[in-house]
Design a protein around this motif. Structure first.
Motif, PDB file in Angstrom:
ATOM      1  N   PRO A 173       6.821  23.763   7.225  1.00 18.10           N
ATOM      2  CA  PRO A 173       5.873  22.666   7.728  1.00 18.10           C
ATOM      3  C   PRO A 173       5.394  21.519   6.913  1.00 18.10           C
ATOM      4  O   PRO A 173       5.407  20.406   7.452  1.00 18.10           O
ATOM      5  N   THR A 174       5.372  21.720   5.723  1.00 22.99           N
ATOM      6  CA  THR A 174       4.769  20.425   4.796  1.00 22.99           C
ATOM      7  C   THR A 174       6.060  19.536   4.473  1.00 22.99           C
ATOM      8  O   THR A 174       5.744  18.485   4.665  1.00 22.99           O
ATOM      9  N   ILE A 175       7.325  19.978   4.706  1.00 23.56           N
ATOM     10  CA  ILE A 175       8.398  19.107   4.630  1.00 23.56           C
ATOM     11  C   ILE A 175       8.332  18.419   5.641  1.00 23.56           C
ATOM     12  O   ILE A 175       8.617  17.070   6.035  1.00 23.56           O
ATOM     13  N   GLU A 176       8.306  19.325   7.075  1.00 23.40           N
ATOM     14  CA  GLU A 176       8.378  18.569   8.258  1.00 23.40           C
ATOM     15  C   GLU A 176       7.090  17.337   8.345  1.00 23.40           C
ATOM     16  O   GLU A 176       7.384  16.267   8.959  1.00 23.40           O
ATOM     17  N   ARG A 177       6.242  17.459   7.579  1.00 22.16           N
ATOM     18  CA  ARG A 177       5.024  16.465   7.772  1.00 22.16           C
ATOM     19  C   ARG A 177       5.524  15.224   6.924  1.00 22.16           C
ATOM     20  O   ARG A 177       5.212  13.925   7.343  1.00 22.16           O
ATOM     21  N   VAL A 178       6.229  15.558   5.911  1.00 22.64           N
ATOM     22  CA  VAL A 178       6.626  14.368   5.159  1.00 22.64           C
ATOM     23  C   VAL A 178       7.879  13.708   5.955  1.00 22.64           C
ATOM     24  O   VAL A 178       7.980  12.319   5.953  1.00 22.64           O
ATOM     25  N   ASN A 179       8.616  14.634   6.463  1.00 25.58           N
ATOM     26  CA  ASN A 179       9.869  13.881   7.230  1.00 25.58           C
ATOM     27  C   ASN A 179       9.305  12.855   8.378  1.00 25.58           C
ATOM     28  O   ASN A 179       9.868  12.058   8.505  1.00 25.58           O
ATOM     29  N   ARG A 180       8.224  13.152   9.021  1.00 23.74           N
ATOM     30  CA  ARG A 180       7.659  12.402   9.937  1.00 23.74           C
ATOM     31  C   ARG A 180       7.229  11.054   9.443  1.00 23.74           C
ATOM     32  O   ARG A 180       7.377   9.965   9.933  1.00 23.74           O
ATOM     33  N   VAL A 181       6.717  10.825   8.037  1.00 22.20           N
ATOM     34  CA  VAL A 181       6.482   9.794   7.694  1.00 22.20           C
ATOM     35  C   VAL A 181       7.869   8.902   7.163  1.00 22.20           C
ATOM     36  O   VAL A 181       7.731   7.770   7.529  1.00 22.20           O
ATOM     37  N   ILE A 241       1.243   6.081   0.215  1.00 22.10           N
ATOM     38  CA  ILE A 241      -0.245   5.986   0.986  1.00 22.10           C
ATOM     39  C   ILE A 241       0.110   7.328   2.043  1.00 22.10           C
ATOM     40  O   ILE A 241      -0.705   8.252   2.245  1.00 22.10           O
ATOM     41  N   ASP A 242       0.912   6.873   2.831  1.00 21.18           N
ATOM     42  CA  ASP A 242       1.142   7.817   4.120  1.00 21.18           C
ATOM     43  C   ASP A 242       1.677   8.969   3.615  1.00 21.18           C
ATOM     44  O   ASP A 242       1.270  10.131   4.253  1.00 21.18           O
ATOM     45  N   ILE A 243       2.658   9.099   2.634  1.00 22.41           N
ATOM     46  CA  ILE A 243       3.209  10.537   2.211  1.00 22.41           C
ATOM     47  C   ILE A 243       2.177  11.410   1.829  1.00 22.41           C
ATOM     48  O   ILE A 243       1.852  12.638   1.852  1.00 22.41           O
ATOM     49  N   PHE A 244       1.201  10.697   0.666  1.00 22.56           N
ATOM     50  CA  PHE A 244      -0.030  11.357   0.333  1.00 22.56           C
ATOM     51  C   PHE A 244      -0.770  11.935   1.284  1.00 22.56           C
ATOM     52  O   PHE A 244      -1.467  13.067   1.218  1.00 22.56           O
ATOM     53  N   GLU A 245      -1.115  11.069   2.276  1.00 22.76           N
ATOM     54  CA  GLU A 245      -2.209  11.429   3.330  1.00 22.76           C
ATOM     55  C   GLU A 245      -1.314  12.472   4.258  1.00 22.76           C
ATOM     56  O   GLU A 245      -2.137  13.483   4.711  1.00 22.76           O
ATOM     57  N   ALA A 246      -0.062  12.735   4.514  1.00 24.90           N
ATOM     58  CA  ALA A 246       0.329  13.652   5.310  1.00 24.90           C
ATOM     59  C   ALA A 246       0.553  14.897   4.603  1.00 24.90           C
ATOM     60  O   ALA A 246       0.408  15.985   4.941  1.00 24.90           O
ATOM     61  N   VAL A 247       0.788  15.051   3.149  1.00 25.55           N
ATOM     62  CA  VAL A 247       1.057  16.305   2.276  1.00 25.55           C
ATOM     63  C   VAL A 247      -0.527  16.779   2.247  1.00 25.55           C
ATOM     64  O   VAL A 247      -0.618  18.074   2.172  1.00 25.55           O
ATOM     65  N   THR A 248      -1.523  16.154   1.808  1.00 23.68           N
ATOM     66  CA  THR A 248      -2.784  16.266   1.561  1.00 23.68           C
ATOM     67  C   THR A 248      -3.711  16.574   2.508  1.00 23.68           C
ATOM     68  O   THR A 248      -4.760  17.401   2.757  1.00 23.68           O
ATOM     69  N   ARG A 249      -3.398  15.805   3.702  1.00 21.78           N
ATOM     70  CA  ARG A 249      -4.391  15.689   4.816  1.00 21.78           C
ATOM     71  C   ARG A 249      -5.567  15.168   4.728  1.00 21.78           C
ATOM     72  O   ARG A 249      -6.711  15.489   5.282  1.00 21.78           O
ATOM     73  N   ARG A 250      -5.656  14.411   3.447  1.00 22.10           N
ATOM     74  CA  ARG A 250      -6.995  13.612   3.306  1.00 22.10           C
ATOM     75  C   ARG A 250      -6.796  11.914   3.309  1.00 22.10           C
ATOM     76  O   ARG A 250      -5.393  11.715   3.189  1.00 22.10           O
ATOM     77  N   LYS A 251      -7.657  11.281   3.792  1.00 19.67           N
ATOM     78  CA  LYS A 251      -7.478   9.851   3.853  1.00 19.67           C
ATOM     79  C   LYS A 251      -7.771   9.145   2.657  1.00 19.67           C
ATOM     80  O   LYS A 251      -8.788   9.626   1.766  1.00 19.67           O
TER      81      LYS A 251
END
Ligand SMILES: [Zn+2]
Length: 318
Positions: free
Chosen positions: A205-213, A61-71
């Motif tokens: 940047p997309t990979i960076e958002r996933v890395n943060r998760v 759920i966290d990765i999906f939300e980070a990639v899509t920026r949707r809740k």
């Protein structure tokens, strides 16, 4: 036998009043309960369905939300080893070894157990552990590499050849750039570079958002969104290949489909899926009475299961 397993824009398991849909491929789903196995785009359409109750793991759920920026709304977060009651079914959550948070679901019904693998990997990687072997009566298994000949070299061998390639390119003054799937594969490649080569890693940047998760879940990855330059290695999503000009770039790809490419120097067969032999070994080890195949080489894998393992098998998708 009243227990039904069938394909309806996703895998459906139904008995009496209880119906579960696994990894639906659309948001328009006439079922009340959806299980989502992992965060890859081709499995996550169900997260955006409004009405049904969703079930998935915390990282997914966290990765999906980070990639899509949707809740994701109306969702129950699960952990490996957990059990949840859905109608008359009990659902158990296991590691499928594919990417961080990827799950297999075992559904216990009054007429037997059904195991849905989602995408499956049967070897340890630098980030994930091999899938659990879970005994079941009915197995629904992915068949991405479910055809004879689709067999990967050992992971150690692939890792070694990737490290060697990066060192060679850096020493010759080039900028090595890996184009990979941004969720799962990118993080494995970054971990490989962090562990075996002292070199800075530039990422999209997309990979960076996933890395943060990943980092929140204690998987530390050293990489930043700096502009690739000499002395750095870059890891970018496959879809961005050709869309930017990096002077001095030499590109490479890490995907299981590299098995089919002639240029072995730039294509590394690093896969997050089980290969053909591993699929057959997994099926043998979970001891099912019947096997349904989904995704990829469905009829080929079903045929091999019947012939080599003498187990009833058929594709679930027509
Ligand atoms: Zn996947």
């Amino acid at each position: 036998m009243n227990l039904k397993v069938y394909w309806d824009s996703g895998v459906v398991v139904q008995l009496g009043e209880t119906t579960i849909c696994l990894d639906p491929q659309t948001t328009k789903i006439p079922y009340d309960h959806i299980l989502i196995s992992h965060a890859h785009r081709d499995h996550t359409a169900g997260f955006l369905a409004l009405k049904p109750k969703k079930y998935s793991t915390y990282p997914t759920i966290d990765i999906f939300e980070a990639v899509t920026r949707r809740k994701v709304n109306n969702v129950k977060r699960l952990s490996y080893g957990e059990k949840v009651k859905i109608g008359d079914f009990k659902v158990f959550v296991y590691n499928s070894g594919h990417i961080l948070g990827s799950a297999m679901f075992k559904i216990e019904t009054s007429e037997g157990t059904v195991l849905y693998t989602g995408d499956l990997n049967c070897v340890d990687t630098l980030i994930t552990s091999a899938a659990n072997n879970v005994q079941c009566d009915i197995l629904i298994i992915e068949s991405t590499y479910g055809n004879s000949g689709l067999v990967f070299p050992s992971r150690e061998k692939i890792y070694r050849s990737m490290v060697r390639w990066v060192v060679e390119k850096i020493c010759s003054g080039k900028i090595p750039v890996f184009y990979v799937y941004p969720v799962g594969k990118a993080q494995e490649v970054i971990r490989l570079l962090n562990e075996f080569i002292e070199v800075k890693v530039a990422v999209h940047p997309t990979i960076e958002r996933v890395n943060r998760v990943y980092s929140r879940l204690n998987i530390k990855l050293q990489a930043s969104t700096v502009q690739p330059k000499k002395g750095l290695v870059a890891v970018y999503p496959t879809y961005s290949y050709g869309s930017q000009k990096i002077s001095g770039e030499v590109s490479a790809f890490a995907t299981g489909w590299a098995l089919r490419f002639k240029n072995k120097e730039r294509f590394f067969p690093l896969s997050s899926h089980a290969d053909f032999n591993q699929l057959l070994n997994f099926i043998k080890s979970v001891n099912p009475k019947i096997v349904y195949t989904v995704f990829g080489f469905t009829s080929q894998l079903a045929k091999h299961v019947r012939k080599k393992l003498n187990i009833k098998a058929k594709p679930l998708q027509i």
